[in-house]
Design an enzyme around this catalytic site. Structure first.
Site, PDB file in Angstrom:
ATOM      1  N   THR A 166      11.325   4.513  28.080  1.00 49.97           N
ATOM      2  CA  THR A 166       9.874   3.901  27.485  1.00 49.97           C
ATOM      3  C   THR A 166       8.824   5.206  27.394  1.00 49.97           C
ATOM      4  O   THR A 166       8.321   5.724  28.546  1.00 49.97           O
ATOM      5  CB  THR A 166       9.696   2.861  28.083  1.00 49.97           C
ATOM      6  OG1 THR A 166      10.303   1.839  28.425  1.00 49.97           O
ATOM      7  CG2 THR A 166       7.866   2.346  27.492  1.00 49.97           C
ATOM      8  N   VAL A 197      12.225 -10.276  26.779  1.00 45.92           N
ATOM      9  CA  VAL A 197      11.227  -9.229  26.442  1.00 45.92           C
ATOM     10  C   VAL A 197      11.315  -8.889  27.523  1.00 45.92           C
ATOM     11  O   VAL A 197      10.440  -9.194  28.999  1.00 45.92           O
ATOM     12  CB  VAL A 197       9.960 -10.225  26.047  1.00 45.92           C
ATOM     13  CG1 VAL A 197       9.073  -9.461  25.537  1.00 45.92           C
ATOM     14  CG2 VAL A 197      10.376 -11.201  24.656  1.00 45.92           C
ATOM     15  N   GLY A 198      10.243  -7.550  27.641  1.00 49.44           N
ATOM     16  CA  GLY A 198      10.493  -6.884  29.221  1.00 49.44           C
ATOM     17  C   GLY A 198       8.509  -6.780  29.016  1.00 49.44           C
ATOM     18  O   GLY A 198       8.050  -7.226  29.027  1.00 49.44           O
TER      19      GLY A 198
HETATM   20  C1  SD4 Z   1      10.808  -3.029  29.707  1.00 44.54           C
HETATM   21  N1  SD4 Z   1       9.968  -1.431  30.595  1.00 44.54           N
HETATM   22  O1  SD4 Z   1      11.538  -2.464  28.617  1.00 44.54           O
HETATM   23  C2  SD4 Z   1      11.081  -0.988  29.462  1.00 44.54           C
HETATM   24  C3  SD4 Z   1      12.234  -0.044  29.635  1.00 44.54           C
HETATM   25  C4  SD4 Z   1      12.034   0.869  30.556  1.00 44.54           C
HETATM   26  O2  SD4 Z   1      12.698   2.118  31.829  1.00 44.54           O
HETATM   27  O3  SD4 Z   1      10.615   1.741  30.717  1.00 44.54           O
HETATM   28  N2  SD4 Z   1      12.803   1.100  31.040  1.00 44.54           N
HETATM   29  O4  SD4 Z   1      11.389  -2.853  30.659  1.00 44.54           O
END
Ligand code: SD4
Length: 330
Positions: A190, A219-220
């Site tokens: 990300t 959803v993150g």
């Molecule tokens: C999520 N934080 O969708 C994002 C993805 C990410 O390391 O950063 N992955 O959870």
């Protein structure tokens, strides 16, 4: 170049692979881990999650062209979204378990305005759609089909985001169909960017395709204002990367900004936010990564993660520095 691998279980109970530490810095002197990052400010200033030199350079150039901090963070994120070799952001992102590439993104300006999109499909520049939600609608957040329809109305084009490379990876994953999210990969997870312009005004953005092979509809943290991203122009800003579920549970970015408001340095605030995750009674922190970066109004910066292998790119004076963060789990 150093390259370290972390084989961990995710908090969702299955194995996950963390690959990180492949520094993109040309200068290996810049690869020394640091715990504290409080040196004084230089404006303008750009910081970003991971080693993303091209993206921070793009953001810097945007500021140098006389554009705003908001333009800078959007342009930086767009570069990552358009890069099909980056399998965690935008076009080329890995799909969910049913083969959908779904994007989450958010953006905030120095006036406290914000916009986000969740579960956006078929449109590469999720960060731009988030900005349009902020600027052209009465809302903060648009999801799924509605977000996609809005993007087309705004003139963005429909694209197939599932590249051959990502489809092949998904096909291979389907053989066992075990949920094994690759959370941190090759320093291209990300992307979150925070920018402070020459006047000291701050904006931030983040964009992601989320966890690979997530459940359809997941959803993150990245599009959730206060979790994945928060900007308060009086105080500073923070952005997160890593296992979004854990960031959401602690409202991590808002927490960091509020801790800075109470007088903590960005470094102390990032460390405290990580501590909130790892000290929960049932925290499974040994098995997942979360990393934060932050800047305050003075232009001081901080960054911290649970595990070794998280990096920040800092761009000042037209120059990138790639810095490996301090971390909790020794
Ligand atoms: C999520 N934080 O969708 C994002 C993805 C990410 O390391 O950063 N992955 O959870």
């Amino acid at each position: 170049m150093k390259r370290r691998k972390f084989l961990r279980n995710t908090s969702l109970g299955t194995a996950g692979i963390f690959v990180a530490g492949k520094g993109l810095a040309a200068n290996t002197d810049a690869l020394t881990p640091v715990v504290s990052e409080t040196q004084a400010a230089q404006k303008p200033l750009i910081i970003a999650t991971w080693n993303v030199n091209k993206e921070t350079e793009k953001a810097w150039e945007t500021l140098q062209n006389g554009q705003s901090a908001l333009d800078a963070v959007e342009e930086g994120c767009k570069l990552a979204e358009a890069n099909i070799d980056n399998i965690t952001v935008g076009k080329g992102g890995l799909p969910d378990r049913d083969g959908h590439v779904t994007l989450d993104a958010s953006i905030m300006d120095s006036k406290g305005n914000c916009g986000s999109v969740v579960y956006l499909q078929n449109v590469t520049h999720a960060v731009s759609v988030a900005r349009m939600v902020m600027e052209k609608t009465p809302h903060v957040m648009l999801a799924g089909k509605g977000a996609e329809q809005f993007a087309y109305e705004m003139g963005l084009k429909k694209e197939n985001l599932l590249t051959e490379k990502a489809k092949k990876a998904w096909d291979e994953w389907k053989v066992k169909s075990e949920y094994q999210p690759v959370i941190n990969i090759e320093n291209h997870d990300t992307i979150g960017i925070l920018a402070m312009d020459a006047n000291g005004d701050i904006a931030g953005a983040c964009t992601t395709s989320g966890l690979a092979y997530k459940m359809n509809g997941r959803v993150g943290d990245s599009p959730i204002i206060g979790s994945g991203l928060f900007v308060d122009n009086e105080v500073g800003a923070a952005v997160a990367t890593g296992l979004g579920e854990e960031v959401i549970k602690t409202v991590g970015s808002f927490l960091i900004v509020e801790l800075m408001r109470q007088g903590k340095t960005p470094q102390e605030a990032c460390e405290e936010a990580v501590k909130r995750i790892v000290t929960k009674p049932d925290s499974n922190y040994k098995n997942f990564q979360v990393g934060y970066i932050a800047m305050n109004k003075k232009g001081e910066t901080g960054f911290y993660s649970i595990h070794k292998g998280f990096w920040m790119t800092k761009h000042t004076n037209g120059k990138n520095e790639n810095k490996e963060s301090g971390y909790y789990h020794k």
